[in-house]
Design a protein around this motif. Structure first.
Motif, PDB file in Angstrom:
ATOM      1  N   PRO A  59       0.826  -1.215   0.000  1.00 54.17           N
ATOM      2  CA  PRO A  59       0.000   0.000   0.000  1.00 54.17           C
ATOM      3  C   PRO A  59       0.860   1.266   0.000  1.00 54.17           C
ATOM      4  CG  PRO A  59      -0.051  -1.049   2.153  1.00 54.17           C
ATOM      5  CD  PRO A  59       0.710  -1.964   1.252  1.00 54.17           C
ATOM      6  N   GLN A  60       0.308   2.329  -0.590  1.00 59.42           N
ATOM      7  CA  GLN A  60       1.039   3.589  -0.619  1.00 59.42           C
ATOM      8  C   GLN A  60       0.974   4.296   0.721  1.00 59.42           C
ATOM      9  OE1 GLN A  60       0.013   6.015  -3.956  1.00 59.42           O
ATOM     10  NE2 GLN A  60       0.507   4.420  -5.438  1.00 59.42           N
ATOM     11  N   THR A  61      -0.081   4.063   1.461  1.00 58.00           N
ATOM     12  CA  THR A  61      -0.211   4.695   2.786  1.00 58.00           C
ATOM     13  C   THR A  61      -0.576   3.628   3.807  1.00 58.00           C
ATOM     14  OG1 THR A  61      -2.542   5.180   2.416  1.00 58.00           O
ATOM     15  CG2 THR A  61      -0.961   6.905   1.837  1.00 58.00           C
ATOM     16  N   LEU A  62      -0.191   3.899   5.029  1.00 58.95           N
ATOM     17  CA  LEU A  62      -0.549   3.018   6.135  1.00 58.95           C
ATOM     18  C   LEU A  62      -1.960   3.354   6.604  1.00 58.95           C
ATOM     19  CD1 LEU A  62       2.824   3.242   8.102  1.00 58.95           C
ATOM     20  CD2 LEU A  62       2.017   1.335   6.707  1.00 58.95           C
ATOM     21  N   ASP A  63      -2.494   2.532   7.517  1.00 56.25           N
ATOM     22  CA  ASP A  63      -3.828   2.788   8.059  1.00 56.25           C
ATOM     23  C   ASP A  63      -3.894   4.146   8.751  1.00 56.25           C
ATOM     24  OD1 ASP A  63      -4.810   0.406   7.132  1.00 56.25           O
ATOM     25  OD2 ASP A  63      -4.458  -0.687   9.003  1.00 56.25           O
ATOM     26  N   SER A  64      -2.770   4.591   9.242  1.00 57.27           N
ATOM     27  CA  SER A  64      -2.745   5.879   9.938  1.00 57.27           C
ATOM     28  C   SER A  64      -2.744   7.051   8.963  1.00 57.27           C
ATOM     29  CB  SER A  64      -1.522   5.963  10.853  1.00 57.27           C
ATOM     30  OG  SER A  64      -0.330   5.892  10.077  1.00 57.27           O
ATOM     31  N   GLY A  65      -2.614   6.777   7.636  1.00 62.69           N
ATOM     32  CA  GLY A  65      -2.613   7.853   6.657  1.00 62.69           C
ATOM     33  C   GLY A  65      -1.214   8.289   6.270  1.00 62.69           C
ATOM     34  N   GLU A  66      -0.210   7.791   6.975  1.00 64.22           N
ATOM     35  CA  GLU A  66       1.173   8.165   6.642  1.00 64.22           C
ATOM     36  C   GLU A  66       1.632   7.346   5.429  1.00 64.22           C
ATOM     37  OE1 GLU A  66       3.772   7.727   9.995  1.00 64.22           O
ATOM     38  OE2 GLU A  66       2.216   8.438  11.368  1.00 64.22           O
ATOM     39  N   PRO A  67       2.528   7.899   4.612  1.00 65.71           N
ATOM     40  CA  PRO A  67       3.042   7.135   3.469  1.00 65.71           C
ATOM     41  C   PRO A  67       3.833   5.910   3.944  1.00 65.71           C
ATOM     42  CG  PRO A  67       4.013   9.340   3.540  1.00 65.71           C
ATOM     43  CD  PRO A  67       3.079   9.235   4.691  1.00 65.71           C
ATOM     44  N   PHE A  68       3.722   4.831   3.185  1.00 67.13           N
ATOM     45  CA  PHE A  68       4.445   3.602   3.519  1.00 67.13           C
ATOM     46  C   PHE A  68       5.934   3.866   3.336  1.00 67.13           C
ATOM     47  CE2 PHE A  68       6.091  -0.645   3.137  1.00 67.13           C
ATOM     48  CZ  PHE A  68       5.279  -1.410   3.947  1.00 67.13           C
ATOM     49  N   PRO A  69       6.732   3.566   4.354  1.00 66.76           N
ATOM     50  CA  PRO A  69       8.164   3.861   4.245  1.00 66.76           C
ATOM     51  C   PRO A  69       8.850   2.971   3.209  1.00 66.76           C
ATOM     52  CG  PRO A  69       7.691   2.727   6.312  1.00 66.76           C
ATOM     53  CD  PRO A  69       6.384   2.974   5.639  1.00 66.76           C
ATOM     54  N   ASP A  70       9.584   3.591   2.331  1.00 64.59           N
ATOM     55  CA  ASP A  70      10.426   2.916   1.330  1.00 64.59           C
ATOM     56  C   ASP A  70       9.661   2.061   0.315  1.00 64.59           C
ATOM     57  OD1 ASP A  70      12.707   4.036   2.482  1.00 64.59           O
ATOM     58  OD2 ASP A  70      12.922   2.383   3.904  1.00 64.59           O
ATOM     59  N   ARG A  71       8.387   2.370   0.062  1.00 63.54           N
ATOM     60  CA  ARG A  71       7.633   1.620  -0.950  1.00 63.54           C
ATOM     61  C   ARG A  71       8.299   1.762  -2.316  1.00 63.54           C
ATOM     62  NH1 ARG A  71       3.977   1.984  -5.068  1.00 63.54           N
ATOM     63  NH2 ARG A  71       2.411   0.344  -5.159  1.00 63.54           N
ATOM     64  N   ALA A  72       8.690   2.959  -2.669  1.00 67.90           N
ATOM     65  CA  ALA A  72       9.340   3.198  -3.958  1.00 67.90           C
ATOM     66  C   ALA A  72      10.639   2.392  -4.070  1.00 67.90           C
ATOM     67  CB  ALA A  72       9.616   4.685  -4.151  1.00 67.90           C
ATOM     68  N   PHE A  73      11.361   2.294  -2.964  1.00 66.69           N
ATOM     69  CA  PHE A  73      12.613   1.535  -2.951  1.00 66.69           C
ATOM     70  C   PHE A  73      12.326   0.035  -3.170  1.00 66.69           C
ATOM     71  CE2 PHE A  73      16.042  -0.717  -0.645  1.00 66.69           C
ATOM     72  CZ  PHE A  73      17.110  -0.310  -1.436  1.00 66.69           C
ATOM     73  N   ILE A  74      11.270  -0.469  -2.539  1.00 64.31           N
ATOM     74  CA  ILE A  74      10.900  -1.891  -2.690  1.00 64.31           C
ATOM     75  C   ILE A  74      10.548  -2.181  -4.156  1.00 64.31           C
ATOM     76  CG2 ILE A  74       9.163  -3.638  -2.090  1.00 64.31           C
ATOM     77  CD1 ILE A  74       9.029  -2.311   0.695  1.00 64.31           C
ATOM     78  N   VAL A  75       9.747  -1.319  -4.787  1.00 66.58           N
ATOM     79  CA  VAL A  75       9.362  -1.511  -6.195  1.00 66.58           C
ATOM     80  C   VAL A  75      10.601  -1.400  -7.080  1.00 66.58           C
ATOM     81  CG1 VAL A  75       8.002  -0.541  -8.095  1.00 66.58           C
ATOM     82  CG2 VAL A  75       6.991  -0.741  -5.817  1.00 66.58           C
ATOM     83  N   PHE A  76      11.480  -0.446  -6.795  1.00 68.01           N
ATOM     84  CA  PHE A  76      12.690  -0.256  -7.586  1.00 68.01           C
ATOM     85  C   PHE A  76      13.598  -1.485  -7.507  1.00 68.01           C
ATOM     86  CE2 PHE A  76      17.176   1.058  -7.704  1.00 68.01           C
ATOM     87  CZ  PHE A  76      17.245   1.518  -9.005  1.00 68.01           C
ATOM     88  N   VAL A  77      13.842  -1.990  -6.306  1.00 67.98           N
ATOM     89  CA  VAL A  77      14.724  -3.150  -6.139  1.00 67.98           C
ATOM     90  C   VAL A  77      14.114  -4.379  -6.815  1.00 67.98           C
ATOM     91  CG1 VAL A  77      15.686  -4.756  -4.428  1.00 67.98           C
ATOM     92  CG2 VAL A  77      15.866  -2.302  -4.059  1.00 67.98           C
ATOM     93  N   THR A  78      12.822  -4.575  -6.628  1.00 74.78           N
ATOM     94  CA  THR A  78      12.159  -5.724  -7.258  1.00 74.78           C
ATOM     95  C   THR A  78      12.249  -5.634  -8.774  1.00 74.78           C
ATOM     96  OG1 THR A  78      10.621  -5.841  -5.395  1.00 74.78           O
ATOM     97  CG2 THR A  78       9.997  -7.025  -7.390  1.00 74.78           C
ATOM     98  N   SER A  79      11.998  -4.472  -9.338  1.00 78.70           N
ATOM     99  CA  SER A  79      12.108  -4.285 -10.791  1.00 78.70           C
ATOM    100  C   SER A  79      13.526  -4.526 -11.267  1.00 78.70           C
ATOM    101  CB  SER A  79      11.656  -2.887 -11.192  1.00 78.70           C
ATOM    102  OG  SER A  79      10.314  -2.680 -10.819  1.00 78.70           O
ATOM    103  N   GLY A  80      14.500  -4.049 -10.508  1.00 79.74           N
ATOM    104  CA  GLY A  80      15.908  -4.263 -10.862  1.00 79.74           C
ATOM    105  C   GLY A  80      16.270  -5.740 -10.868  1.00 79.74           C
ATOM    106  N   VAL A  81      15.814  -6.469  -9.862  1.00 88.30           N
ATOM    107  CA  VAL A  81      16.091  -7.906  -9.803  1.00 88.30           C
ATOM    108  C   VAL A  81      15.447  -8.615 -10.990  1.00 88.30           C
ATOM    109  CG1 VAL A  81      15.631 -10.018  -8.480  1.00 88.30           C
ATOM    110  CG2 VAL A  81      16.449  -7.962  -7.315  1.00 88.30           C
TER     111      VAL A  81
END
Length: 186
Positions: free
Chosen positions: A21-43
């Motif tokens: 998810p892009q945001t947590l239940d609290s409404g804050e952005p999910f930490p390092d989501r972009a990094f997770i997608v980037f690393v997965t795409s790179g792999v």
């Protein structure tokens, strides 16, 4: 080994990474989501490139046997169809009112074809039936080339019209295509 290299390369991983998810239940952005997608795409890209480049070499190294099931089925179908055609020949010839000479000619042609198919099944390239068929096809193709040169010469000498030339060339082309298809079956 070949199946492992040729298998899926990250489809599930990318789906999981994109489902974060892009945001947590609290409404804050999910930490390092972009990094997770980037690393997965790179792999995924690295595995596509590395495995894609390695796959041809691994297939050659594995020396997998050739799949002959389609060829075997084709030979079975040709053999059965030809045998049944030979069996039906007398009855069909009687129904059609065909002369005995034509019946005998067709029977010989079908039996020669059957011998060729059986030789292919046995896998012997020097079988007399296969050699006979190859010689027959090669000679017919050479005769077609001679006929083609002759009709072109007749047109060049103004003995026949271009229309006649085209008709004859079309007939020769059809015969040549039929013989070329016969060659590929062998």
């Amino acid at each position: 080994m070949v199946s492992g290299l040729a298998g899926f390369r990250g489809a599930v991983s990318l789906a999981v990474a994109l489902s974060v998810p892009q945001t947590l239940d609290s409404g804050e952005p999910f930490p390092d989501r972009a990094f997770i997608v980037f690393v997965t795409s790179g792999v995924i890209v690295v595995t596509l490139v590395v495995q894609g480049l390695l796959l041809p070499g691994v297939v050659r190294w594995a020396r997998l046997p050739r799949d002959t099931s389609v060829d075997e089925e084709q030979i079975l179908a040709e053999t059965t169809a030809t045998e049944e055609a030979i069996e039906a020949l007398p009855q069909l010839a009687a129904e059609q009112g065909t002369t005995p000479q034509v019946v005998e000619w067709l029977r010989q042609e079908y039996e020669a074809n059957l011998a060729t198919v059986r030789a292919r099944r046995a896998g012997t390239d020097d079988d007399p039936a296969l050699l006979h068929n190859r010689h027959y096809t090669d000679l017919r193709l050479a005769l077609i080339a001679t006929k083609r040169a002759t009709v072109v010469r007749l047109r060049d000498e103004s003995q026949i019209d271009d229309t006649v030339l085209r008709r004859l060339q079309a007939a020769l082309d059809n015969e040549e295509v039929r013989l070329a298809g016969r060659e590929q079956v062998e």
